[in-house]
Design a protein around this motif. Sequence first.
Motif, PDB file in Angstrom:
ATOM      1  N   ALA A  58       0.888  -1.219   0.024  1.00 41.48           N
ATOM      2  CA  ALA A  58      -0.031   0.029  -0.025  1.00 41.48           C
ATOM      3  C   ALA A  58       0.729   1.178   0.114  1.00 41.48           C
ATOM      4  O   ALA A  58       0.497   2.268  -0.731  1.00 41.48           O
ATOM      5  CB  ALA A  58      -0.970  -0.072   1.229  1.00 41.48           C
ATOM      6  N   LEU A  59       1.848   1.204   0.856  1.00 40.97           N
ATOM      7  CA  LEU A  59       2.891   2.477   0.833  1.00 40.97           C
ATOM      8  C   LEU A  59       3.651   2.592  -0.659  1.00 40.97           C
ATOM      9  O   LEU A  59       3.807   3.569  -1.183  1.00 40.97           O
ATOM     10  CB  LEU A  59       3.985   2.356   1.926  1.00 40.97           C
TER      11      LEU A  59
ATOM     12  N   PHE B 250       0.821   4.112  -2.761  1.00 43.90           N
ATOM     13  CA  PHE B 250       0.939   5.433  -2.315  1.00 43.90           C
ATOM     14  C   PHE B 250       1.949   6.467  -2.883  1.00 43.90           C
ATOM     15  O   PHE B 250       1.529   7.520  -3.233  1.00 43.90           O
ATOM     16  CB  PHE B 250       0.575   5.736  -0.812  1.00 43.90           C
TER      17      PHE B 250
ATOM     18  N   VAL C   5       1.246   7.026  -6.600  1.00 45.89           N
ATOM     19  CA  VAL C   5       0.131   7.922  -6.740  1.00 45.89           C
ATOM     20  C   VAL C   5       0.588   9.516  -6.175  1.00 45.89           C
ATOM     21  O   VAL C   5       0.418  10.332  -7.183  1.00 45.89           O
ATOM     22  CB  VAL C   5      -1.185   7.593  -5.665  1.00 45.89           C
ATOM     23  N   VAL C   6       1.430   9.606  -5.476  1.00 42.83           N
ATOM     24  CA  VAL C   6       1.860  10.948  -4.998  1.00 42.83           C
ATOM     25  C   VAL C   6       2.843  11.379  -6.015  1.00 42.83           C
ATOM     26  O   VAL C   6       2.684  12.571  -6.396  1.00 42.83           O
ATOM     27  CB  VAL C   6       2.513  11.127  -3.630  1.00 42.83           C
TER      28      VAL C   6
END
Length: 96
Positions: free
Chosen positions: A73-74, A77, A80-81
């Motif tokens: 998940a990190l 993320f 995405v960032v």
Amino acid sequence: MTESERNPRFDEELAGLDPEDPEARAFAAHLDRMQRCEPGFTIESSLRQVEDFADSSNRAGGLRYWVAALVAALIVFGVVVASWDIIVRALQWLAR
């Protein structure tokens, strides 16, 4: 198991173990993964390492499973960032 599916490790390192035993086959596959020698900077190798991570996290249970899910998940993320930052900077550049 046919002769072509037989892991050669049972003739060399794992002599005496039953090649039909699922645990022995899993151990032979584990040894194959541990001794795989390939460059780590190619796309194919990177994808294979992600595949190994996904397979091992699916086999894990309890806390290890949740830690692997958190790592995944990190990573998502972070992608995405980074993508959002690139899009914003590109739009700012186009607006000039």
